[in-house]
Design a protein around this motif. Structure first.
Motif, PDB file in Angstrom:
ATOM      1  N   ALA A 166      35.294  30.232  30.336  1.00 17.78           N
ATOM      2  CA  ALA A 166      35.193  31.431  31.305  1.00 17.78           C
ATOM      3  C   ALA A 166      34.357  32.184  30.597  1.00 17.78           C
ATOM      4  CB  ALA A 166      36.553  31.893  31.319  1.00 17.78           C
ATOM      5  N   LEU A 167      33.987  32.248  29.289  1.00 21.88           N
ATOM      6  CA  LEU A 167      33.002  32.853  28.517  1.00 21.88           C
ATOM      7  C   LEU A 167      31.470  32.569  28.993  1.00 21.88           C
ATOM      8  CD1 LEU A 167      32.298  35.166  26.371  1.00 21.88           C
ATOM      9  CD2 LEU A 167      32.563  33.441  24.810  1.00 21.88           C
ATOM     10  N   ALA A 175      26.633  41.784  38.770  1.00 23.72           N
ATOM     11  CA  ALA A 175      27.365  40.802  38.160  1.00 23.72           C
ATOM     12  C   ALA A 175      28.699  40.347  38.859  1.00 23.72           C
ATOM     13  CB  ALA A 175      27.398  41.098  36.699  1.00 23.72           C
ATOM     14  N   ALA A 217      28.061  28.787  38.255  1.00 22.79           N
ATOM     15  CA  ALA A 217      27.768  30.367  37.962  1.00 22.79           C
ATOM     16  C   ALA A 217      26.737  30.796  38.922  1.00 22.79           C
ATOM     17  CB  ALA A 217      27.661  30.413  36.415  1.00 22.79           C
ATOM     18  N   ALA A 233      30.680  33.106  32.463  1.00 22.87           N
ATOM     19  CA  ALA A 233      30.461  34.888  33.000  1.00 22.87           C
ATOM     20  C   ALA A 233      28.996  35.082  32.378  1.00 22.87           C
ATOM     21  CB  ALA A 233      31.435  35.634  32.251  1.00 22.87           C
ATOM     22  N   HIS A 234      28.712  34.384  31.374  1.00 25.09           N
ATOM     23  CA  HIS A 234      27.383  34.471  30.801  1.00 25.09           C
ATOM     24  C   HIS A 234      26.276  33.812  31.885  1.00 25.09           C
ATOM     25  CE1 HIS A 234      24.073  34.605  27.905  1.00 25.09           C
ATOM     26  NE2 HIS A 234      23.794  33.451  28.201  1.00 25.09           N
ATOM     27  N   ASP A 278      32.645  39.541  39.516  1.00 26.02           N
ATOM     28  CA  ASP A 278      34.071  39.423  38.569  1.00 26.02           C
ATOM     29  C   ASP A 278      34.561  38.281  38.624  1.00 26.02           C
ATOM     30  OD1 ASP A 278      36.098  40.848  37.547  1.00 26.02           O
ATOM     31  OD2 ASP A 278      37.338  40.200  39.373  1.00 26.02           O
ATOM     32  N   ILE A 279      34.979  38.038  37.390  1.00 21.71           N
ATOM     33  CA  ILE A 279      35.640  36.645  37.076  1.00 21.71           C
ATOM     34  C   ILE A 279      37.240  36.768  37.005  1.00 21.71           C
ATOM     35  CG2 ILE A 279      35.517  34.659  35.358  1.00 21.71           C
ATOM     36  CD1 ILE A 279      33.029  35.419  36.530  1.00 21.71           C
ATOM     37  N   ALA A 297      26.728  33.516  34.972  1.00 23.53           N
ATOM     38  CA  ALA A 297      26.635  34.232  36.227  1.00 23.53           C
ATOM     39  C   ALA A 297      26.099  35.570  36.070  1.00 23.53           C
ATOM     40  CB  ALA A 297      28.197  34.552  36.543  1.00 23.53           C
ATOM     41  N   THR A 298      25.967  36.256  34.914  1.00 25.89           N
ATOM     42  CA  THR A 298      25.481  37.547  34.738  1.00 25.89           C
ATOM     43  C   THR A 298      24.036  37.366  34.568  1.00 25.89           C
ATOM     44  OG1 THR A 298      27.372  38.389  33.456  1.00 25.89           O
ATOM     45  CG2 THR A 298      25.391  39.582  33.032  1.00 25.89           C
ATOM     46  N   ARG A 326      39.480  32.129  36.170  1.00 24.11           N
ATOM     47  CA  ARG A 326      39.303  31.617  34.875  1.00 24.11           C
ATOM     48  C   ARG A 326      40.297  30.190  34.686  1.00 24.11           C
ATOM     49  NH1 ARG A 326      37.660  35.576  30.991  1.00 24.11           N
ATOM     50  NH2 ARG A 326      37.040  37.393  31.845  1.00 24.11           N
TER      51      ARG A 326
END
Length: 430
Positions: free
Chosen positions: A317-318, A335, A362, A321-322, A337-338, A324-325, A343
């Protein structure tokens, strides 16, 4: 912003500079285009406004000279009524725009400002792309396997040893190869990659070793990948696909650190580092007779195994998110929301394409298309349903109390430390 003005008419040059100064910019005038080019090489302006017809270097030659420079300097051409065709050629040669004389002062300033805004936009986009590329070239995650991989890359990068990177498709072998090159003393040298799986066997020797002029009918002199990487790094991607006859010749070149082009008898010295990537176990390929053991041990100064994504747990998930951002910033979007449920789905997915597949998912989420994950997860167990419910209640409590961990803990009837531990477990930020 600094604008260079070039015109061989001193009175017209002074008037143009005054007009540009009134428009809020700094104008520097030049009576000769050669002097403007010389000054631009030392301190590039934001734009150049030039007359077309001038003795010596004219506006067309100036435009071509500016185009050859590395800096992004837009050129605006001033032309007489009969020179519109020439101005169109200047646009084709790289000029940003042209104005026909006599021109309106306000229109000239409008064109100049539009050009400067376009140049500023390009500069900002280039900065963002560079920043995004730098952020993307990193290995994220706190999983023990990822921490060990980062440590190994840091230790090996400064050393002049060959490295084998083994891992499934999409695990980041190319990224690791780039990190090893960038953090090495060879970083200013070439970075050359050869996809061993994409070349037919008949072209392998030509690509790897190069050939002399007239080595075959119509052949021109061409260095191979080994020579092209001299002073830098050569990446042999998917080396397990390299034909056995070529493996033998490659081994000889690497042992002697010399290469002989096809069609000539001259040995050319090599100074390069070899990084090899493989999707399969090369030792197994040796056992099956598909890969030379002596070549393996010659390339194996160090061997790193890249972990598959499916075993990285919460780090999935980390990393998601990276990316995706990064995608959201690139496309000018907020950006995403996860969520807790996303997750959970990310950790359940098998990720056969590993990081490459995750990055695509992502980017889809950042564009509002949804991550498009297959529904391959098993039904939730009771502990999973309890955890999901607990995570929702914690998030709701934090929302009610404006992200105050202290007040949320009081409302939930649990110690603050316990709530903080649960927030870390579920990836909830306060």
């Amino acid at each position: 912003m600094t604008v260079f003005v070039v015109d061989d008419d001193a009175d017209h040059l002074a008037a143009l500079c005054d007009l540009i100064e009134v428009g809020g910019h700094t104008a520097t005038g030049f009576l000769q285009a050669e002097h403007a080019i010389e000054a631009a090489r030392k301190n590039p302006p934001k734009a150049i406004l030039t007359d077309l017809r001038m003795p010596g270097m004219d506006g067309m030659a100036l435009t071509e000279a500016v185009t050859d420079m590395a800096a992004d300097i837009p050129v605006i051409m001033l032309t007489g009524h009969g020179d519109v065709a020439a101005a169109v050629k200047a646009i084709q040669a790289g000029a940003e725009d042209f104005l026909e004389k006599p021109y309106d002062a306000q229109h000239l300033l409008s064109v100049l400002n539009r050009t400067l805004r376009a140049q500023a936009t390009r500069a900002e986009l280039a900065r963002l792309q560079t920043e995004l590329a730098q952020q993307a070239d990193t290995i994220l995650g706190e999983n023990a396997a990822l921490v060990a991989l980062r440590d190994q890359l840091s230790a090996l990068a400064p050393l002049n040893v060959d490295v084998i990177l083994t891992g499934e498709t999409g695990t980041g072998k190319e990224l690791c190869a780039r990190i090893l090159h960038t953090a090495s003393p060879r970083t200013t040298g070439p970075y050359v990659a050869l996809n061993c799986a994409a070349l037919p066997e008949s072209l392998f020797e030509f690509e790897v070793f190069g050939h002399a002029a007239a080595a075959f009918p119509g052949a021109l002199e061409k260095p191979g990948k080994l020579e092209s990487a001299n002073g830098g790094t050569l990446v042999l991607d998917e080396i397990e696909a390299m034909p056995l006859p070529v493996q033998a010749k490659l081994l000889r070149a690497l042992q002697e650190r010399q290469v002989e082009r096809l069609g000539e008898n001259q040995l050319r010295p090599l100074d390069l580092r070899i990084i090899t990537t493989a999707k399969t176990d090369l030792r197994q390929a040796i056992t099956e007779g598909r890969f030379r053991a002596d070549l393996f041990y010659r390339l194996n100064g160090a061997e790193l195994h890249l972990p598959p994504l499916r075993g990285l747990g919460p780090d999935i998930a980390l990393i998601f998110a990276h990316y995706a951002t990064l995608a959201a910033r690139l496309y000018g979007r907020t950006a995403p929301d996860i969520s807790i449920s996303l997750r959970r789905d990310l950790q359940r997915h098998d990720w056969p394409g590993n990081i490459r597949e995750l990055k695509t998912a992502a980017e889809r989420l950042a564009l509002g298309l949804g991550p498009s994950l297959p529904q391959n997860a098993q039904a939730e167990t009771l502990p999973e349903r309890v955890a999901a419910y607990e995570a929702r209640e914690i998030a709701a409590a934090l929302d009610r109390f404006n992200q105050s961990v202290e007040r949320a803990a009081q409302s939930l009837g649990i110690p603050r430390r316990t709530l903080a531990d649960k927030m870390a477990r579920y990836g909830i930020k306060g």
